[in-house]
Write an enzyme that holds these catalytic residues in place. Structure first.
Site, PDB file in Angstrom:
ATOM      1  N   ASN A   1       0.793  -1.218   0.000  1.00 25.43           N
ATOM      2  CA  ASN A   1       0.000   0.000   0.000  1.00 25.43           C
ATOM      3  C   ASN A   1       0.834   1.280   0.000  1.00 25.43           C
ATOM      4  O   ASN A   1       0.327   2.354  -0.310  1.00 25.43           O
ATOM      5  CB  ASN A   1      -0.908  -0.046   1.243  1.00 25.43           C
ATOM      6  CG  ASN A   1      -1.502   1.274   1.605  1.00 25.43           C
ATOM      7  OD1 ASN A   1      -2.403   1.767   0.926  1.00 25.43           O
ATOM      8  ND2 ASN A   1      -0.992   1.886   2.662  1.00 25.43           N
ATOM      9  N   HIS A   2       2.137   1.170   0.297  1.00 23.72           N
ATOM     10  CA  HIS A   2       2.936   2.384   0.488  1.00 23.72           C
ATOM     11  C   HIS A   2       3.210   3.103  -0.838  1.00 23.72           C
ATOM     12  O   HIS A   2       3.299   2.473  -1.889  1.00 23.72           O
ATOM     13  CB  HIS A   2       4.274   2.024   1.142  1.00 23.72           C
ATOM     14  CG  HIS A   2       5.115   1.122   0.286  1.00 23.72           C
ATOM     15  ND1 HIS A   2       4.933  -0.232   0.238  1.00 23.72           N
ATOM     16  CD2 HIS A   2       6.128   1.387  -0.587  1.00 23.72           C
ATOM     17  CE1 HIS A   2       5.798  -0.756  -0.609  1.00 23.72           C
ATOM     18  NE2 HIS A   2       6.534   0.201  -1.135  1.00 23.72           N
TER      19      HIS A   2
ATOM     20  N   TYR B   1       4.343   8.894 -11.214  1.00 23.25           N
ATOM     21  CA  TYR B   1       3.447   8.180 -10.297  1.00 23.25           C
ATOM     22  C   TYR B   1       2.538   7.252 -11.097  1.00 23.25           C
ATOM     23  O   TYR B   1       2.414   6.062 -10.813  1.00 23.25           O
ATOM     24  CB  TYR B   1       2.602   9.195  -9.512  1.00 23.25           C
ATOM     25  CG  TYR B   1       1.504   8.591  -8.685  1.00 23.25           C
ATOM     26  CD1 TYR B   1       1.793   7.949  -7.483  1.00 23.25           C
ATOM     27  CD2 TYR B   1       0.166   8.649  -9.100  1.00 23.25           C
ATOM     28  CE1 TYR B   1       0.787   7.379  -6.718  1.00 23.25           C
ATOM     29  CE2 TYR B   1      -0.836   8.086  -8.346  1.00 23.25           C
ATOM     30  CZ  TYR B   1      -0.530   7.454  -7.159  1.00 23.25           C
ATOM     31  OH  TYR B   1      -1.533   6.890  -6.410  1.00 23.25           O
TER      32      TYR B   1
ATOM     33  N   THR C   1       4.282   4.182 -12.514  1.00 21.56           N
ATOM     34  CA  THR C   1       4.562   3.112 -11.548  1.00 21.56           C
ATOM     35  C   THR C   1       3.287   2.318 -11.257  1.00 21.56           C
ATOM     36  O   THR C   1       3.350   1.103 -11.054  1.00 21.56           O
ATOM     37  CB  THR C   1       5.149   3.643 -10.217  1.00 21.56           C
ATOM     38  OG1 THR C   1       4.241   4.583  -9.621  1.00 21.56           O
ATOM     39  CG2 THR C   1       6.496   4.292 -10.434  1.00 21.56           C
ATOM     40  N   LYS C   2       2.152   2.989 -11.260  1.00 14.62           N
ATOM     41  CA  LYS C   2       0.893   2.280 -10.995  1.00 14.62           C
ATOM     42  C   LYS C   2       0.495   1.401 -12.189  1.00 14.62           C
ATOM     43  O   LYS C   2      -0.006   0.297 -12.013  1.00 14.62           O
ATOM     44  CB  LYS C   2      -0.218   3.283 -10.641  1.00 14.62           C
ATOM     45  CG  LYS C   2      -0.020   3.981  -9.292  1.00 14.62           C
ATOM     46  CD  LYS C   2       0.093   2.986  -8.137  1.00 14.62           C
ATOM     47  CE  LYS C   2      -0.090   3.628  -6.766  1.00 14.62           C
ATOM     48  NZ  LYS C   2       0.137   2.639  -5.667  1.00 14.62           N
TER      49      LYS C   2
ATOM     50  N   THR D   1      -7.407  11.320   2.313  1.00 16.42           N
ATOM     51  CA  THR D   1      -6.286  11.134   3.234  1.00 16.42           C
ATOM     52  C   THR D   1      -5.582  12.485   3.367  1.00 16.42           C
ATOM     53  O   THR D   1      -5.653  13.315   2.462  1.00 16.42           O
ATOM     54  CB  THR D   1      -5.275  10.104   2.702  1.00 16.42           C
ATOM     55  OG1 THR D   1      -4.810  10.543   1.424  1.00 16.42           O
ATOM     56  CG2 THR D   1      -5.914   8.731   2.536  1.00 16.42           C
TER      57      THR D   1
END
Ligand SMILES: *[C@@H]1O[C@H](CO)[C@@H](O)[C@H](O)[C@H]1NC(C)=O
Ligand SMILES: *[C@@H]1O[C@H](CO)[C@@H](O)[C@H](O)[C@H]1NC(C)=O
Length: 304
Positions: free
Chosen positions: A126-127, A193, A196-197, A230
């Site tokens: 999850n990080h 980002y 990477t996903k 978050t």
């Protein structure tokens, strides 16, 4: 006994309605039983805040043993203390502080999990490294930052999985990969980002296929997560002055996202989408109406 002959159109319509009713009804049954997690050994990364922290609390409440990891030791101590409060009195709750940009630490995390819990049933990855949103300029700064992002957001996932795999095979366990809508639909200002996903989808999609080919009973659940309130997501949007997004799109609550991920993992779902509508619809339309989806994504990100 005889089967009634279906002769009239009206009769066909009734049969069709009944079949649809059964399908819809069936899809509404929630077959997730939180008790199924009692006594399971769970490793959660990125668990000092946000969705990861909330997952630790849900898992503890559901009776699982939990090992949490992140960088900040003090936060992890607090998370473990709260897990002890919420969980079974004989539950196992531990932390190990680790920096995922150092790939050596991935092995230490898995070793610690085995020494403290004796096995792993759920590896919940999850990080992420929190990166400011910004336009890709190809500057030296952009390029050096990319290496660390790829290490933390992608390579460490592969390393953790590789170290944990023998134990997951033994337990017929589950790998839960927390991804993002940005891992299905490219959005501006987050190219690295996003990549990477996308990479996680590629790697874990391939791994899932190999598990099927060699009858390995480990499940892989990819979680496509949209806007969740978050602290880090909200402050990132504020820093980048994304007031349209902040004011017009309701961010989901972290505990709800955490629950949806845990449920998907427990049901050994291939993928989950949360919040369902925004993430599922955009992912589906991505191939049919790519320009429209691009337009929507440009529209919600305002640049002043
Ligand atoms: C990475 O972690 C290992 C194990 O904790 C440590 O020995 C090593 O010095 C670290 N490397 C860096 C570059 O910090
Ligand atoms: C790329 O670098 C420029 C400055 O060199 C910076 O303004 C921008 O925010 C950076 N973008 C990313 C995505 O890091």
């Amino acid at each position: 006994m005889f089967l009634p002959e279906i002769q009239s159109v009206a009769m066909w319509k009734k049969v069709l309605a009944a079949v649809l009713g059964v399908i819809v009804g069936y899809s509404l049954i929630d077959d997730f039983n939180p008790d199924s997690l009692k006594g399971k050994n769970v490793v959660i990364t990125g668990a000092s805040a946000g969705i990861g922290e909330q997952m630790a609390y849900h898992y503890a409440r559901m009776g699982a043993n939990v090992l949490v990891t992140a960088r900040t030791e003090k936060k992890l101590q607090e998370v473990v203390a709260k897990c002890k409060e919420l969980g079974r009195s004989d539950g196992i709750y531990h932390y190990i502080s680790a920096d995922m940009s150092n790939l050596t630490s991935t092995e230490l995390v898995i070793r610690e999990a085995i020494s403290k819990m004796g096995g792993i049933d759920y590896l919940v990855l999850n990080h992420i490294i929190v990166i400011p949103l910004g336009m890709w300029k190809g500057s030296p700064d952009n390029l050096t930052r990319m290496d660390k992002i790829v290490d933390v957001n992608y390579k460490s996932y592969v390393h953790l999985t590789s170290h944990a795999l023998p134990f997951l095979e033994e337990s017929k366990g589950s790998i839960v990969v927390v991804s993002s809508l940005a891992g299905k639909v490219a959005q501006p200002f987050s190219g690295v980002y996003s990549s990477t996903k996308f990479a996680l989808d590629g790697f874990f999609g391939s791994l899932r296929q190999e598990f099927a080919l060699r009858n390995c009973d480990v499940s892989v659940t990819l979680c496509v997560i949209g806007l969740v309130a978050t602290e880090s997501a909200i402050s990132e949007l504020k820093n980048f002055k994304q007031f349209f997004l902040l004011n017009n799109i309701k961010a989901a609550e972290p505990p709800d996202a955490a629950y949806a991920i845990i449920r998907g993992g427990a049901l050994r779902a291939r993928e989950i989408y949360f919040p369902y509508m925004e993430t599922r619809v955009l992912t589906m339309l991505r191939d049919w109406l790519p320009k429209t989806v691009d337009y929507i994504n440009r529209f919600v990100y305002t640049t002043s």
